[in-house]
Design a protein around this motif. Structure first.
Motif, mmCIF file in Angstrom:
data_model
loop_
_atom_site.group_PDB
_atom_site.id
_atom_site.type_symbol
_atom_site.label_atom_id
_atom_site.label_comp_id
_atom_site.label_asym_id
_atom_site.label_seq_id
_atom_site.Cartn_x
_atom_site.Cartn_y
_atom_site.Cartn_z
ATOM 1 N N CYS A 128 7.611 10.333 -2.809
ATOM 2 C CA CYS A 128 7.862 9.672 -1.538
ATOM 3 C C CYS A 128 8.945 8.621 -1.794
ATOM 4 N N PRO A 183 2.082 4.751 1.273
ATOM 5 C CA PRO A 183 2.019 5.329 2.617
ATOM 6 C C PRO A 183 0.846 6.299 2.757
ATOM 7 N N GLU A 184 0.339 6.417 3.979
ATOM 8 C CA GLU A 184 -0.768 7.337 4.236
ATOM 9 C C GLU A 184 -0.336 8.764 3.939
ATOM 10 N N GLY A 185 -1.253 9.542 3.376
ATOM 11 C CA GLY A 185 -0.945 10.931 3.030
ATOM 12 C C GLY A 185 -0.277 11.061 1.680
ATOM 13 N N THR A 186 -0.370 9.993 0.860
ATOM 14 C CA THR A 186 0.214 10.038 -0.477
ATOM 15 C C THR A 186 -0.844 9.654 -1.511
ATOM 16 N N LYS A 243 0.854 -1.180 0.000
ATOM 17 C CA LYS A 243 0.000 0.000 0.000
ATOM 18 C C LYS A 243 0.887 1.226 0.000
ATOM 19 N N PRO A 267 3.539 12.546 -2.087
ATOM 20 C CA PRO A 267 2.931 13.071 -0.856
ATOM 21 C C PRO A 267 2.013 14.252 -1.137
ATOM 22 N N PRO A 324 4.446 6.693 -4.957
ATOM 23 C CA PRO A 324 3.640 7.536 -4.073
ATOM 24 C C PRO A 324 4.119 8.995 -4.117
ATOM 25 N N MET A 375 2.384 14.145 5.070
ATOM 26 C CA MET A 375 2.427 12.834 5.717
ATOM 27 C C MET A 375 2.493 12.924 7.238
ATOM 28 N N GLY A 376 1.740 13.869 7.820
ATOM 29 C CA GLY A 376 1.662 13.987 9.269
ATOM 30 C C GLY A 376 2.809 14.738 9.924
#
Length: 174
Positions: A38, A22-25, A20, A88, A86, A159-160
């Motif tokens: 990313c 990464p989150e925020g991408t 998967k 971001p 990915p 990405m946080g």
């Protein structure tokens, strides 16, 4: 070395590995990723991108040289041009600086909504890896604030993670 995220969404490898992004991408075809990518799970700004010719297997490769947005480290990624990489989601937002506490945490106000945030701490020169000029900027923000100069700071978020990228005098009328 190719990233596990540089797999064609239709390839058997992708289905078997089921990586998967990464989150925020956002998964984006590598040939369309121009500004941010990313690499090794880190949001980076692309410094240069070179494309190799199509080889005997029919895919050109793209080599990204990039700088981590939050550490300033240089990273490289090589990916097939038709595969996804990915990208971001990067946002920049300007805040009014209200206060700096003794631990270096900023009190910031969003001028549009009036919302405040107090969870960003100015970086220090404690050996942490920072982008070039970040510690100098933090010292300037502190010095200007101590002199009573009203400031607007720009916070970059991806990405946080967050980092102050600039500060300027707030010249808006009250």
């Amino acid at each position: 070395r190719t990233s596990p995220f540089c797999l064609s969404p239709t390839s058997q490898e992708h289905i078997e590995m089921s990586h998967k992004a990464p989150e925020g991408t956002i998964p984006t075809q590598a040939s369309h990723a121009k500004t941010f990518v990313c690499i090794k799970g880190r949001p980076c700004k692309v410094n240069s991108m070179s494309v190799s010719k199509t080889g005997k297997h029919g895919h050109g490769k793209i080599s990204f040289l990039a700088t981590d947005l939050f550490t300033g480290k240089k990273l490289q990624e090589i990916c097939q041009s038709t595969h996804n990489i990915p990208v971001p989601v990067v946002t920049r937002k300007e805040y009014q600086l209200i206060d700096i506490d003794e631990d270096g945490y900023l009190s910031l106000m969003d001028e549009e909504s009036g919302d405040t945030k107090e969870d960003y701490q100015l970086p220090t020169r404690d050996g942490a890896s920072l982008p070039s000029g970040t510690a100098d900027l933090a010292e300037k923000i502190k010095a200007d604030f101590d002199e009573g100069i009203p400031l607007l700071v720009t916070l970059l978020t991806a990405m946080g993670e967050e980092i102050v990228t600039s500060a300027k005098e707030d010249t808006t009328e009250i």
